[in-house]
Design a protein around this motif. Structure first.
Motif, short mmCIF file in Angstrom:
data_model
loop_
_atom_site.label_atom_id
_atom_site.label_comp_id
_atom_site.label_asym_id
_atom_site.label_seq_id
_atom_site.Cartn_x
_atom_site.Cartn_y
_atom_site.Cartn_z
N TRP A 10 0.84 -1.21 0.00
CA TRP A 10 0.00 0.00 0.00
C TRP A 10 0.87 1.25 0.00
CZ3 TRP A 10 -4.16 -1.46 4.26
CH2 TRP A 10 -4.99 -2.44 3.73
N GLY A 11 1.99 1.19 0.73
CA GLY A 11 2.87 2.36 0.76
C GLY A 11 3.38 2.71 -0.62
N LYS A 12 3.69 1.67 -1.42
CA LYS A 12 4.18 1.92 -2.78
C LYS A 12 3.05 2.36 -3.71
CE LYS A 12 8.11 -1.28 -2.70
NZ LYS A 12 8.66 -2.54 -3.25
N LEU A 13 1.90 1.65 -3.61
CA LEU A 13 0.79 1.96 -4.52
C LEU A 13 0.27 3.37 -4.32
CD1 LEU A 13 -1.29 -1.36 -4.52
CD2 LEU A 13 0.01 -0.41 -6.42
N TYR A 14 0.13 3.76 -3.05
CA TYR A 14 -0.49 5.06 -2.75
C TYR A 14 0.54 6.12 -2.38
CZ TYR A 14 -4.52 1.94 -2.51
OH TYR A 14 -5.46 1.00 -2.80
N ASP A 15 1.85 5.73 -2.44
CA ASP A 15 2.90 6.67 -2.07
C ASP A 15 2.61 7.29 -0.71
OD1 ASP A 15 5.26 8.01 -2.28
OD2 ASP A 15 4.43 9.67 -3.45
N ASN A 16 2.26 6.42 0.24
CA ASN A 16 1.82 6.86 1.57
C ASN A 16 2.84 6.41 2.61
OD1 ASN A 16 0.51 7.19 4.07
ND2 ASN A 16 -1.50 7.03 3.08
N GLU A 17 3.54 7.40 3.20
CA GLU A 17 4.60 7.08 4.18
C GLU A 17 4.03 6.42 5.44
OE1 GLU A 17 8.34 6.74 5.87
OE2 GLU A 17 7.69 7.09 3.80
N LYS A 18 2.75 6.72 5.76
CA LYS A 18 2.14 6.13 6.96
C LYS A 18 2.14 4.61 6.85
CE LYS A 18 -2.32 6.23 7.49
NZ LYS A 18 -3.71 6.69 7.75
N PHE A 19 1.76 4.07 5.68
CA PHE A 19 1.75 2.62 5.48
C PHE A 19 3.18 2.06 5.52
CE2 PHE A 19 -2.33 3.40 2.97
CZ PHE A 19 -3.14 3.01 4.03
N ALA A 20 4.12 2.78 4.93
CA ALA A 20 5.51 2.33 4.92
C ALA A 20 6.08 2.27 6.34
CB ALA A 20 6.36 3.25 4.06
N LYS A 21 5.71 3.27 7.20
CA LYS A 21 6.17 3.27 8.58
C LYS A 21 5.62 2.06 9.35
CE LYS A 21 7.12 8.14 9.53
NZ LYS A 21 6.72 9.33 10.32
N ARG A 22 4.31 1.79 9.10
CA ARG A 22 3.71 0.62 9.77
C ARG A 22 4.44 -0.67 9.37
NH1 ARG A 22 -2.86 1.40 9.39
NH2 ARG A 22 -2.98 3.35 10.60
N ALA A 23 4.77 -0.77 8.08
CA ALA A 23 5.48 -1.97 7.60
C ALA A 23 6.84 -2.08 8.29
CB ALA A 23 5.65 -1.92 6.09
N ARG A 24 7.57 -0.95 8.41
CA ARG A 24 8.89 -0.98 9.04
C ARG A 24 8.79 -1.30 10.53
NH1 ARG A 24 9.78 3.45 5.53
NH2 ARG A 24 9.37 4.95 7.19
N ALA A 25 7.76 -0.77 11.20
CA ALA A 25 7.57 -1.02 12.64
C ALA A 25 7.28 -2.50 12.89
CB ALA A 25 6.44 -0.16 13.18
N MET A 26 6.41 -3.07 12.03
CA MET A 26 6.10 -4.49 12.18
C MET A 26 7.32 -5.37 11.88
SD MET A 26 2.27 -4.87 10.60
CE MET A 26 0.85 -4.18 11.44
N GLN A 27 8.13 -4.98 10.89
CA GLN A 27 9.33 -5.74 10.56
C GLN A 27 10.32 -5.70 11.73
OE1 GLN A 27 9.88 -7.54 7.65
NE2 GLN A 27 11.64 -8.31 8.80
N ASN A 28 10.43 -4.53 12.37
CA ASN A 28 11.30 -4.38 13.52
C ASN A 28 10.83 -5.26 14.68
OD1 ASN A 28 13.52 -3.14 14.87
ND2 ASN A 28 12.07 -1.88 16.01
N ARG A 29 9.50 -5.28 14.89
CA ARG A 29 8.91 -6.12 15.94
C ARG A 29 9.19 -7.60 15.67
NH1 ARG A 29 2.38 -6.50 16.78
NH2 ARG A 29 2.35 -8.38 18.10
#
Length: 549
Positions: free
Chosen positions: A287-306
């Motif tokens: 979703w971060g790539k499709l919609y160019d939305n940093e909020k989705f990209a941050k969620r993906a990075r936070a979950m990956q970190n977890r």
């Protein structure tokens, strides 16, 4: 108090890593049963503690002040010209040092010149008094008597006490080594399969000594009955890891099963959570790539970190690879073995008084008795390898015997494993290798000489050859002696399913309880019969049916 501490221990022998990063504490009052599969590194761990092996850099073996160890290896080496009694006395270095010092002081006091020097005389008398007190504390006056009692209690025949060790069996030499350590009483005892050649009274005597020992004991043993009788903790080495359980072997088994069950549940729950996180990470990243939305990209990075920081639960190995022992057998005659008025003597020793017994199809009979009682002699007579003085051994007309020898005498050390298999059964080379792999041998080992196998490997090979023999009457002489616990359990299950008949000589009480329906006790030439396993026999014969020497 901690007597010995192992920290981050790794051991590499040749090109093989035996284990890595092990840590272990031995308390000064613990009685520890060290268990694990053959080849897991139990003996290597003891040799690390004694200094025979050196750990890799970064690891350390630390002993508390004044803590020394006494070590009994699987195959102790002694001066072959010394007698058992001489060796037990010679091996107590501290006792002999005190005796030498006392002799020196006595010689000095016999010199008239010492009485002209009051200070020198006072020092000599004071030193003599301190040494005499220490001599009494360690039981110096009664040491020879205690040495004799220890050797006899462990099962050494009295006639062998003054024989050179070169004339004794490997098992009897081990008794001498065990007696030496028990009398010296170092703060920590390290015993590598000390019970392997002990008869039942010897094992009972050893158990009592370990329970009463005024220090720590680490014992490598596959005898589950002994581990229930005398240890306070079980330490298991498996897959290069050490795990310690409080309690005896039975409690360890229950604890381990519960722990593995809990671990399996936690593993499955965590795997579901990991699966959900991985799907969510992919979805938010997309979703971060499709919609160019940093909020989705941050969620993906936070979950990956977890996910990366999560303490992963290892998947428990609930079923380990075991040898595939299937004793097929076949029915054969209803009356399998008949002993009619059987007698046997050697010189003045009556091995067998007149014996009349019958074994019927499907029976599992355990043959017990002290070492030297004649159990193996009786088995050799049944096999036709030795003749009775009188009477008859009658096998049923459709009975085929299969023999498991305690010392692996049925194996030719110069054979390869493939040779042994193909000599027993008409198998192609590829089928012979596949057959051997069912008994936990590797492809490379199949072409090795039998002489290169360990005791446990030779035991597995003998069992494999029994399967190929197609016997329906198995004569087993101490079959569990060199087997690890897992392999002994496989043998017990296979004997339970065997469509044939079994006569087994054994000092393994746990094994007897699980496999036999009748006990033959050969004591003083007389064969007595008791229904049930060893525990039932012990109920009706509290001393084991005979008095310890």
């Amino acid at each position: 108090m901690i007597a010995i501490q192992l920290s981050n221990i790794s051991l590499v022998l040749g090109a093989t890593a035996i284990f890595r990063g092990l840590s272990w504490e031995i308390q000064d009052d613990q009685k520890i049963g060290l268990i694990g599969p053959n080849g897991a590194g139990k003996s290597s761990l003891l040799k690390l503690i004694t200094g025979e092996h050196t750990p890799e850099p970064g690891g350390a073996v630390v002993k508390a002040r004044q803590v020394s160890t006494g070590y009994l290896p699987q195959q102790p080496e002694f001066d072959p010209s010394a007698t058992a009694m001489q060796l037990v006395v010679q091996e107590n270095l501290h006792l002999n040092e005190i005796r030498r010092e006392l002799d020196t002081i006595e010689t000095d006091l016999g010199n008239p010149e010492v009485y002209l020097e009051p200070d020198r005389l006072t020092r000599a008398i004071d030193r003599q008094q301190r040494l005499l007190q220490e001599y009494q504390v360690i039981g110096g006056d009664g040491y020879e008597l205690r040495a004799r009692q220890a050797l006899l209690g462990l099962g050494m025949p009295e006639a062998n006490l003054e024989k050179p060790l070169a004339q004794l069996s490997g098992g009897q030499k081990k008794l001498v080594g065990l007696a030496c350590l028990l009398l010296q009483q170092p703060p920590v005892l390290l015993l590598d399969e000390p019970d392997n050649h002990l008869d039942l009274p010897g094992k009972t005597y050893l158990e009592q000594l370990i329970r009463d020992y005024p220090g720590a004991v680490v014992i490598v043993s596959h005898d589950r009955y002994l581990l229930d009788a005398c240890v306070t903790h079980i330490t298991e080495i498996e897959d290069g890891k050490l795990t310690t359980f409080s309690g005896d072997y039975t409690n360890y088994m229950l604890d381990k099963e519960e722990r593995l069950a809990r671990q399996e549940v936690l593993y499955r729950v965590q795997q579901k959570e990991i699966g959900r996180l991985e799907i969510a990470i992919k979805r938010y990243a997309l979703w971060g790539k499709l919609y160019d939305n940093e909020k989705f990209a941050k969620r993906a990075r936070a979950m990956q970190n977890r996910l990366e920081k999560m303490d992963k639960v290892e998947r428990p190995l609930l079923e380990r690879k075991r040898m595939d022992l299937q004793l097929n057998g076949w029915r054969g005659s209803n009356k399998v073995l008949e002993l009619q008025d059987l007698t046997k003597s050697y010189s003045i020793q009556r091995v067998l008084l007149p014996v009349d017994q019958t074994i019927w199809h499907g029976e599992r009979v355990g043959l017990i008795g002290p070492n030297g009682a004649g159990k193996s002699v009786l088995m050799r007579m049944i096999l036709g390898e030795e003749s009775p003085d009188s009477g008859q051994v009658i096998l049923g007309p459709s009975i085929k015997t299969g023999y498991y020898a305690q010392e692996h005498e049925t194996l030719d050390p110069s054979d390869t494993l493939i040779d042994a298999v193909r000599r027993t059964a008409a198998l192609s080379e590829s089928n012979a290798i596949a057959f051997l792999m069912r008994y936990l041998f590797t492809y490379r080992q199949a072409g090795d000489k039998i002489a290169n196998l360990s005791g446990g490997e030779r035991s597995r090979l003998q069992l494999a050859l029994l399967v190929l023999s197609g016997a329906n009457f198995l004569l087993l002489d101490e079959p569990t002696n060199n087997l690890d616990i897992a392999s002994a359990e496989v043998l017990e299950d296979a004997l339970s399913d065997f469509n044939g008949t079994v006569l087994v000589i054994s000092h393994d009480r746990y094994f007897l309880d699980r496999t036999v329906q009748r006990v033959w006790a050969l004591i003083g030439g007389k064969l007595t019969v008791s229904p049930g396993g060893y525990s039932e026999y012990l109920e009706s014969h509290p001393s084991g049916g005979y008095t310890q020497s």
